[in-house]
Design a protein around this motif. Structure first.
Motif, PDB file in Angstrom:
ATOM      1  N   GLY A 156      -7.381  16.924   8.426  1.00  0.00           N
ATOM      2  CA  GLY A 156      -7.839  15.675   9.027  1.00  0.00           C
ATOM      3  C   GLY A 156      -7.227  14.448   8.401  1.00  0.00           C
ATOM      4  O   GLY A 156      -7.315  13.355   8.970  1.00  0.00           O
ATOM      5  N   SER A 157      -6.590  14.589   7.237  1.00  0.00           N
ATOM      6  CA  SER A 157      -5.905  13.449   6.630  1.00  0.00           C
ATOM      7  C   SER A 157      -4.535  13.290   7.262  1.00  0.00           C
ATOM      8  O   SER A 157      -3.976  14.236   7.813  1.00  0.00           O
ATOM      9  N   PRO A 158      -3.960  12.085   7.228  1.00  0.00           N
ATOM     10  CA  PRO A 158      -2.665  11.862   7.885  1.00  0.00           C
ATOM     11  C   PRO A 158      -1.561  12.805   7.428  1.00  0.00           C
ATOM     12  O   PRO A 158      -0.796  13.309   8.253  1.00  0.00           O
ATOM     13  N   LEU A 159      -1.460  13.082   6.145  1.00  0.00           N
ATOM     14  CA  LEU A 159      -0.377  13.936   5.674  1.00  0.00           C
ATOM     15  C   LEU A 159      -0.599  15.397   6.052  1.00  0.00           C
ATOM     16  O   LEU A 159       0.359  16.135   6.286  1.00  0.00           O
ATOM     17  N   ALA A 160      -1.844  15.829   6.133  1.00  0.00           N
ATOM     18  CA  ALA A 160      -2.116  17.205   6.547  1.00  0.00           C
ATOM     19  C   ALA A 160      -1.678  17.441   7.981  1.00  0.00           C
ATOM     20  O   ALA A 160      -1.344  18.566   8.363  1.00  0.00           O
ATOM     21  N   ALA A 161      -1.682  16.397   8.780  1.00  0.00           N
ATOM     22  CA  ALA A 161      -1.339  16.527  10.204  1.00  0.00           C
ATOM     23  C   ALA A 161       0.158  16.553  10.462  1.00  0.00           C
ATOM     24  O   ALA A 161       0.589  16.790  11.598  1.00  0.00           O
ATOM     25  N   VAL A 162       0.979  16.323   9.442  1.00  0.00           N
ATOM     26  CA  VAL A 162       2.432  16.288   9.616  1.00  0.00           C
ATOM     27  C   VAL A 162       2.942  17.728   9.660  1.00  0.00           C
ATOM     28  O   VAL A 162       2.808  18.474   8.692  1.00  0.00           O
ATOM     29  N   SER A 163       3.534  18.131  10.773  1.00  0.00           N
ATOM     30  CA  SER A 163       3.913  19.530  10.947  1.00  0.00           C
ATOM     31  C   SER A 163       5.409  19.681  11.200  1.00  0.00           C
ATOM     32  O   SER A 163       6.123  18.707  11.450  1.00  0.00           O
ATOM     33  N   GLY A 164       5.873  20.929  11.145  1.00  0.00           N
ATOM     34  CA  GLY A 164       7.264  21.235  11.453  1.00  0.00           C
ATOM     35  C   GLY A 164       8.233  20.522  10.538  1.00  0.00           C
ATOM     36  O   GLY A 164       8.001  20.401   9.335  1.00  0.00           O
ATOM     37  N   VAL A 165       9.342  20.052  11.114  1.00  0.00           N
ATOM     38  CA  VAL A 165      10.394  19.426  10.311  1.00  0.00           C
ATOM     39  C   VAL A 165      10.161  17.924  10.096  1.00  0.00           C
ATOM     40  O   VAL A 165      11.020  17.240   9.542  1.00  0.00           O
ATOM     41  N   PHE A 166       9.009  17.422  10.487  1.00  0.00           N
ATOM     42  CA  PHE A 166       8.730  15.995  10.342  1.00  0.00           C
ATOM     43  C   PHE A 166       8.490  15.628   8.878  1.00  0.00           C
ATOM     44  O   PHE A 166       8.055  16.447   8.072  1.00  0.00           O
ATOM     45  N   ASN A 167       8.788  14.378   8.553  1.00  0.00           N
ATOM     46  CA  ASN A 167       8.504  13.775   7.256  1.00  0.00           C
ATOM     47  C   ASN A 167       7.440  12.707   7.424  1.00  0.00           C
ATOM     48  O   ASN A 167       7.181  12.237   8.540  1.00  0.00           O
ATOM     49  N   ALA A 168       6.837  12.317   6.320  1.00  0.00           N
ATOM     50  CA  ALA A 168       5.900  11.191   6.327  1.00  0.00           C
ATOM     51  C   ALA A 168       5.868  10.584   4.938  1.00  0.00           C
ATOM     52  O   ALA A 168       6.054  11.282   3.935  1.00  0.00           O
ATOM     53  N   VAL A 169       5.646   9.278   4.890  1.00  0.00           N
ATOM     54  CA  VAL A 169       5.523   8.571   3.614  1.00  0.00           C
ATOM     55  C   VAL A 169       4.305   7.665   3.693  1.00  0.00           C
ATOM     56  O   VAL A 169       4.154   6.886   4.651  1.00  0.00           O
ATOM     57  N   ALA A 170       3.431   7.783   2.696  1.00  0.00           N
ATOM     58  CA  ALA A 170       2.260   6.920   2.596  1.00  0.00           C
ATOM     59  C   ALA A 170       2.442   5.989   1.407  1.00  0.00           C
ATOM     60  O   ALA A 170       2.698   6.445   0.292  1.00  0.00           O
ATOM     61  N   VAL A 171       2.330   4.707   1.662  1.00  0.00           N
ATOM     62  CA  VAL A 171       2.494   3.698   0.613  1.00  0.00           C
ATOM     63  C   VAL A 171       1.205   2.897   0.517  1.00  0.00           C
ATOM     64  O   VAL A 171       0.671   2.449   1.549  1.00  0.00           O
ATOM     65  N   ARG A 172       0.709   2.729  -0.696  1.00  0.00           N
ATOM     66  CA  ARG A 172      -0.463   1.884  -0.892  1.00  0.00           C
ATOM     67  C   ARG A 172      -0.044   0.628  -1.639  1.00  0.00           C
ATOM     68  O   ARG A 172       0.478   0.693  -2.758  1.00  0.00           O
ATOM     69  N   GLY A 173      -0.255  -0.529  -1.005  1.00  0.00           N
ATOM     70  CA  GLY A 173       0.052  -1.819  -1.612  1.00  0.00           C
ATOM     71  C   GLY A 173      -1.217  -2.614  -1.836  1.00  0.00           C
ATOM     72  O   GLY A 173      -2.207  -2.430  -1.127  1.00  0.00           O
ATOM     73  N   ASP A 174      -1.188  -3.516  -2.819  1.00  0.00           N
ATOM     74  CA  ASP A 174      -2.406  -4.256  -3.138  1.00  0.00           C
ATOM     75  C   ASP A 174      -2.801  -5.243  -2.052  1.00  0.00           C
ATOM     76  O   ASP A 174      -3.966  -5.624  -1.951  1.00  0.00           O
ATOM     77  N   ARG A 175      -1.852  -5.654  -1.192  1.00  0.00           N
ATOM     78  CA  ARG A 175      -2.165  -6.621  -0.132  1.00  0.00           C
ATOM     79  C   ARG A 175      -2.405  -5.954   1.220  1.00  0.00           C
ATOM     80  O   ARG A 175      -3.281  -6.355   1.971  1.00  0.00           O
ATOM     81  N   VAL A 176      -1.625  -4.927   1.510  1.00  0.00           N
ATOM     82  CA  VAL A 176      -1.719  -4.317   2.846  1.00  0.00           C
ATOM     83  C   VAL A 176      -2.601  -3.089   2.884  1.00  0.00           C
ATOM     84  O   VAL A 176      -2.951  -2.600   3.955  1.00  0.00           O
ATOM     85  N   GLY A 177      -2.963  -2.556   1.713  1.00  0.00           N
ATOM     86  CA  GLY A 177      -3.712  -1.309   1.701  1.00  0.00           C
ATOM     87  C   GLY A 177      -2.782  -0.131   1.965  1.00  0.00           C
ATOM     88  O   GLY A 177      -1.645  -0.101   1.501  1.00  0.00           O
TER      89      GLY A 177
END
Length: 434
Positions: A273-294
């Protein structure tokens, strides 16, 4: 009339062919967007006779790629050869030294020599752009260099290798084991004949070292990345993880900690149910946490002709527009020296799997060994016998504990005669929220 941007392309593999195709198909739009046309003046590759299904038009062929770096009629060298050393490194160094802009998709080169190359580019007042080196078509480099410049970045977490993500997804979907799925990945072209760089985590580590430098304003420090691949993950682990409400992903994680930067690549259990768990197959994903944008999560195709060539063209358009900026956001003189975080890392829950002798008292000894290392158990799962070995697979899920405590627990377990082989330990991550 504004002069065209004249480029030389070194390497006509999958990505190089994609660059030629996009320039032909989108020529007029790209010229309008960039303010001038982008023209291929010369190309170079190992085999001139190879059929590639493209027309390089009037562009000349150079057998020696290094000639692109010294040619008077080339403004930008596009390096698509690959590798941290050899021709690729010599080409980029020579091009920069001769005052030519460079666009590269070479993550190994940037991870190992990025700072030295950046200094050379800054001294010559030219661009060193490498959007295509990390996560294919996902514009994560541009996001960190430009869109998130106002933020203090707290963490970067990514699925950065499509081969590993494909293998883990197929293991989950089909129930097959690692070696079997790897063969399919090789047959489909998702994995190389020698897949060690991918499945061993090195490819993801190259990319993470680059992202960590951009995120935290430090020199690239590939040598400090703790790396673990997916070779030991079994279909049983995938099944256990699902039973517990998790998926197994190869994560690349960089965080600031104890005056330094913690960089690690390893398999992890990520909550369904988390965004990274939902990434399947050959897809990539990057999650960035910033102090202003979250929290920001970017997902897309991380490799292949179209996505990677798209990233190359975005860098070329920037150069055509006259945008030249320090390769690592700030001048290299402003980057902090590498500093590895203190050993131990943040507290984490762990998944622990091993085979144990099925006899009275063995489980008590095992749980005592964990307790003696201050590792608290959340749940235990045992399954039936594996064949005729008389040993049962046992899985523990721990409460959050220090990494040092888990290492101590493993040392205790390895001394027990009832524990067979080396236990498999996988972190349970908060995923993108770290």
């Amino acid at each position: 009339m504004t002069k065209p941007l004249r480029i030389g392309v070194a390497g006509l593999g999958t990505v190089g062919v994609g660059v030629v195709k996009i320039l032909a198909a989108r020529r007029e739009f790209l010229a309008a967007a960039a303010g001038r046309s982008i023209d291929i003046v010369a190309v170079s590759a190992r085999n001139k006779a190879k059929a590639r299904g493209i027309d390089i038009g009037s562009a000349r062929w150079e057998d020696d790629a290094l000639k692109l770096a010294t040619a008077d009629d080339i403004d930008v060298v596009v390096e698509l050869i690959g590798g941290a050393e050899g021709v690729a490194r010599a080409l980029v160094e020579t091009a920069l030294a001769n005052g030519k802009h460079v666009v590269t998709a070479n993550k190994a080169l940037i991870a190992h020599h990025g700072i030295a190359l950046a200094k050379l580019a800054e001294n010559k007042g030219v661009a060193l752009n490498y959007e295509a080196a990390v996560a294919g078509g996902i514009p994560i480099i541009k996001a960190l260099r430009e869109g998130l410049a106002a933020n203090e970045i707290e963490s970067v977490t990514g699925i950065l290798n499509g081969t590993c993500n494909y293998i883990l997804t197929e293991m989950e979907t089909t129930g097959r084991d690692f070696a079997d799925v790897l063969k399919d990945a090789q047959a489909l072209g998702y994995a190389e004949a020698d897949p060690s760089f991918d499945v061993g985590g090195i490819d993801a580590a190259h990319k993470l070292a680059i992202l960590a430098s951009l995120a935290f304003g430090r020199e690239v420090d590939f040598g400090s990345v703790n790396i673990e691949g997916i070779e030991k993950i079994t279909a049983a682990d995938i099944k256990f993880a699902k039973e517990f409400g998790y998926k197994i992903k190869l994560l690349a994680i960089a965080t600031k900690s104890d005056g330094g930067v913690e960089q690690r690549v390893h398999p992890a259990l990520v909550a369904e149910g988390s965004p990274l768990a939902a990434v399947s197959g050959v897809f990539n994903a990057v999650a960035v946490r910033g102090d202003r944008v979250g929290l920001l999560v970017l997902e897309g195709r991380g490799a292949g002709e179209g996505p990677t060539a798209s990233a190359v063209l975005s860098d070329l358009v920037d150069i055509a527009r006259g945008l030249v900026m320090p390769p690592f956001i700030v001048p290299t003189s402003h980057l902090k020296a590498p500093a590895k975080a203190a050993e131990g890392g943040p507290e984490s829950a762990y998944y622990l799997r091993f085979n144990a002798v099925d006899r009275a008292g063995s489980m008590a000894e095992i749980t005592r060994a964990l307790a003696n290392a201050s590792v608290s158990i959340e749940r235990i799962v045992q399954r039936g016998d594996e064949g005729d070995t008389g040993r049962k697979p046992v899985v523990f899920v721990t409460h959050k504990t220090q990494e040092s405590s888990m290492r101590q627990a493993l040392a205790h377990l390895l001394k027990l005669v009832d524990v067979a082989g080396t236990p498999l330990v996988i972190r349970i991550e908060d995923g993108e929220s770290r």
